[in-house]
Design an enzyme around this catalytic site. Structure first.
Site, PDB file in Angstrom:
ATOM      1  N   SER A  59      61.007  33.266  37.837  1.00 51.82           N
ATOM      2  CA  SER A  59      61.370  33.760  36.500  1.00 51.82           C
ATOM      3  C   SER A  59      60.675  35.099  36.261  1.00 51.82           C
ATOM      4  CB  SER A  59      60.935  32.753  35.433  1.00 51.82           C
ATOM      5  OG  SER A  59      59.521  32.741  35.343  1.00 51.82           O
ATOM      6  N   ASP A  96      65.426  33.954  38.351  1.00 50.97           N
ATOM      7  CA  ASP A  96      65.876  33.001  37.332  1.00 50.97           C
ATOM      8  C   ASP A  96      65.910  33.715  35.969  1.00 50.97           C
ATOM      9  OD1 ASP A  96      66.524  30.486  36.339  1.00 50.97           O
ATOM     10  OD2 ASP A  96      64.435  29.875  36.077  1.00 50.97           O
ATOM     11  N   HIS A 192      66.250  23.546  28.323  1.00 52.75           N
ATOM     12  CA  HIS A 192      65.015  23.797  29.075  1.00 52.75           C
ATOM     13  C   HIS A 192      63.837  23.022  28.494  1.00 52.75           C
ATOM     14  CE1 HIS A 192      67.307  27.506  30.275  1.00 52.75           C
ATOM     15  NE2 HIS A 192      66.904  27.041  31.428  1.00 52.75           N
ATOM     16  N   HIS A 228      71.395  24.320  34.594  1.00 52.38           N
ATOM     17  CA  HIS A 228      70.008  24.606  34.196  1.00 52.38           C
ATOM     18  C   HIS A 228      69.462  23.433  33.390  1.00 52.38           C
ATOM     19  CE1 HIS A 228      69.460  29.051  34.947  1.00 52.38           C
ATOM     20  NE2 HIS A 228      70.704  28.836  35.331  1.00 52.38           N
ATOM     21  N   ASN A 271      68.695  23.279  38.638  1.00 52.28           N
ATOM     22  CA  ASN A 271      67.425  23.960  38.376  1.00 52.28           C
ATOM     23  C   ASN A 271      66.364  22.983  37.861  1.00 52.28           C
ATOM     24  OD1 ASN A 271      68.884  26.240  38.921  1.00 52.28           O
ATOM     25  ND2 ASN A 271      68.367  27.302  37.032  1.00 52.28           N
TER      26      ASN A 271
HETATM   27  P1  13P Z   1      63.858  22.413  33.272  1.00 52.11           P
HETATM   28  O1  13P Z   1      63.011  22.934  32.151  1.00 52.11           O
HETATM   29  O2  13P Z   1      64.691  21.254  32.829  1.00 52.11           O
HETATM   30  O3  13P Z   1      63.071  22.076  34.497  1.00 52.11           O
HETATM   31  O4  13P Z   1      64.906  23.568  33.674  1.00 52.11           O
HETATM   32  C1  13P Z   1      64.512  24.623  34.497  1.00 52.11           C
HETATM   33  C2  13P Z   1      65.511  25.717  34.544  1.00 52.11           C
HETATM   34  O5  13P Z   1      66.632  25.608  34.117  1.00 52.11           O
HETATM   35  C3  13P Z   1      65.088  26.984  35.157  1.00 52.11           C
HETATM   36  O6  13P Z   1      66.053  27.965  35.051  1.00 52.11           O
HETATM   37  O1  G3H Z   2      64.177  28.405  32.579  1.00 50.00           O
HETATM   38  C1  G3H Z   2      63.002  28.741  32.563  1.00 50.00           C
HETATM   39  C2  G3H Z   2      62.113  28.322  33.663  1.00 50.00           C
HETATM   40  O2  G3H Z   2      61.655  27.019  33.485  1.00 50.00           O
HETATM   41  C3  G3H Z   2      61.006  29.327  33.833  1.00 50.00           C
HETATM   42  O3  G3H Z   2      60.103  29.267  32.801  1.00 50.00           O
HETATM   43  O4  G3H Z   2      59.862  31.586  31.954  1.00 50.00           O
HETATM   44  O5  G3H Z   2      58.052  29.889  31.619  1.00 50.00           O
HETATM   45  O6  G3H Z   2      58.473  30.847  33.876  1.00 50.00           O
HETATM   46  P1  G3H Z   2      59.052  30.484  32.538  1.00 50.00           P
HETATM   47 ZN    ZN Z   3      67.213  27.888  33.289  1.00 44.30          ZN
END
Ligand code: 13P
Ligand code: G3H
Ligand code: ZN
Length: 326
Positions: A59, A96, A192, A228, A271
């Site tokens: 990310s 990501d 998420h 996702h 994901n």
């Molecule tokens: P989760 O928060 O459900 O693990 O999803 C992760 C995600 O979609 C990262 O792009």
């Molecule tokens: O979709 C988001 C991922 O879980 C990444 O999260 O932006 O905190 O690294 P982050």
């Molecule tokens: Zn995501």
């Protein structure tokens, strides 16, 4: 800045072929997020042990945390580690939730084999234009691009967790044609983080909108779909965290049976980030609580890494069906 590193120099692959195989084979490829060495080692070890293709997912936050040059070096090291262990599993390095052309370009220039441009919060026209621009930059380097249509529902945002935020199937054909994307993330009820559903006492997790997924598949047959927000929020970890001093209340995720069903469809990338975070936190808390004299990070991070390997092996074998598909 011109492109400095092409992903093939790092031994990586893009998503094109692995997605085609996954759609045809009725399984999904895991996309696991990583921010540090132990997470990356666990992803690679679990993928090798299950002989699964894998997407290493970074990310923007991970890039800021770990430094982009460091991450590229880590991904290269991960490929070398696999090859030294006599494994030829396909490994992809994916951005990501890229939120700008510049970020996607920077990742493509520095060795990523795949990027996501997340224009889902923009108007439809702006999303098309931004996604198209990224595709036009990425494809000459044979870097694959994931776009998104529909906004993932958020528990913190239950006003928008209505039909209007789900992907509208009548937009998908036009979107993929106009943008040239290689895969499409859709919104069918996941979100998420660790708090995906607000449940009343005794209430079951609602089913994902498989009707929308089916309609999307009918509109763009065989096109790679991405899910996702697909952590199951393993309750065993939530309980361990709470037992050893944490405070996580009402955390709920997507049941494995529903993910299994999705993986059998055109969903070919799933994901997962939050489950790994929960596993790591649970095992670090447990280890430190039970070993108050210990202060060697290798001990508590090692315990977390061991658990992560088990978690990911389980997902590859039992939930996504990617085991044995490398
Ligand atoms: P989760 O928060 O459900 O693990 O999803 C992760 C995600 O979609 C990262 O792009
Ligand atoms: O979709 C988001 C991922 O879980 C990444 O999260 O932006 O905190 O690294 P982050
Ligand atoms: Zn995501």
């Amino acid at each position: 800045m011109a492109q400095t590193t092409h992903y093939t120099e790092l031994g990586l692959v893009n998503t094109r072929e692995i997605f085609q195989k996954a759609v045809r084979g009725g399984y999904a490829i895991p996309a696991y997020n990583f921010n540090n060495m132990e997470q990356l080692q666990a992803i690679i070890l679990a993928s090798i042990e299950t002989n699964s293709p894998v997407i290493l997912q970074v990310s923007n936050g991970a890039r800021k945390y770990a430094n982009s040059a460091m991450l590229r070096g880590m991904a290269k090291g991960a490929v070398e580690m696999a090859r030294e262990m006599d494994s030829q599993i396909p490994i992809c390095l994916h951005l990501d939730h890229g939120d700008s052309f510049e970020l996607c370009k920077s990742c493509i220039d520095s060795g990523f084999s795949s990027v996501m441009i997340d224009g889902s919060h923009l108007s439809y026209e702006e999303n098309v234009a931004l996604t198209r621009k990224v595709v036009e930059y990425a494809h000459p380097f044979d870097v694959t691009v994931e776009g998104e249509l529909g906004v993932l529902a958020g528990i913190e945002d239950d006003v928008v967790a209505e039909h209007s935020t789900y992907t509208q199937p009548d937009e998908v054909e036009d979107f993929v044609t106009k943008t040239g994307v290689d895969s499409l993330a859709i919104s069918i009820g996941t979100s998420h983080g660790a708090y995906k559903f607000k449940l009343a006492e005794g209430e079951e997790v609602p089913p994902l909108r498989f009707d929308i997924l089916t309609e999307v598949e009918q509109r763009i047959p065989g096109f790679p779909i991405v899910l996702h927000g697909a952590s199951s929020v393993v309750q065993e970890y939530v309980q361990l965290i709470n037992k050893y001093g944490g405070h996580i209340e009402g955390a709920v995720g997507v049941p494995e049976t529903q993910l299994r069903q999705a993986a059998k469809s055109a969903v070919c990338k799933i994901n997962i980030d939050s489950d790994g975070r929960l596993a790591m936190t649970a095992k670090v808390r447990e280890f430190l609580a039970n070993n108050p004299n210990e202060f060697d990070p290798r001990k508590f991070l090692g315990a977390a890494r061991t658990e992560l390997v088990e978690l990911m092996k389980h997902k590859n074998e039992t939930v996504l069906g990617s085991a044995g598909k490398a």
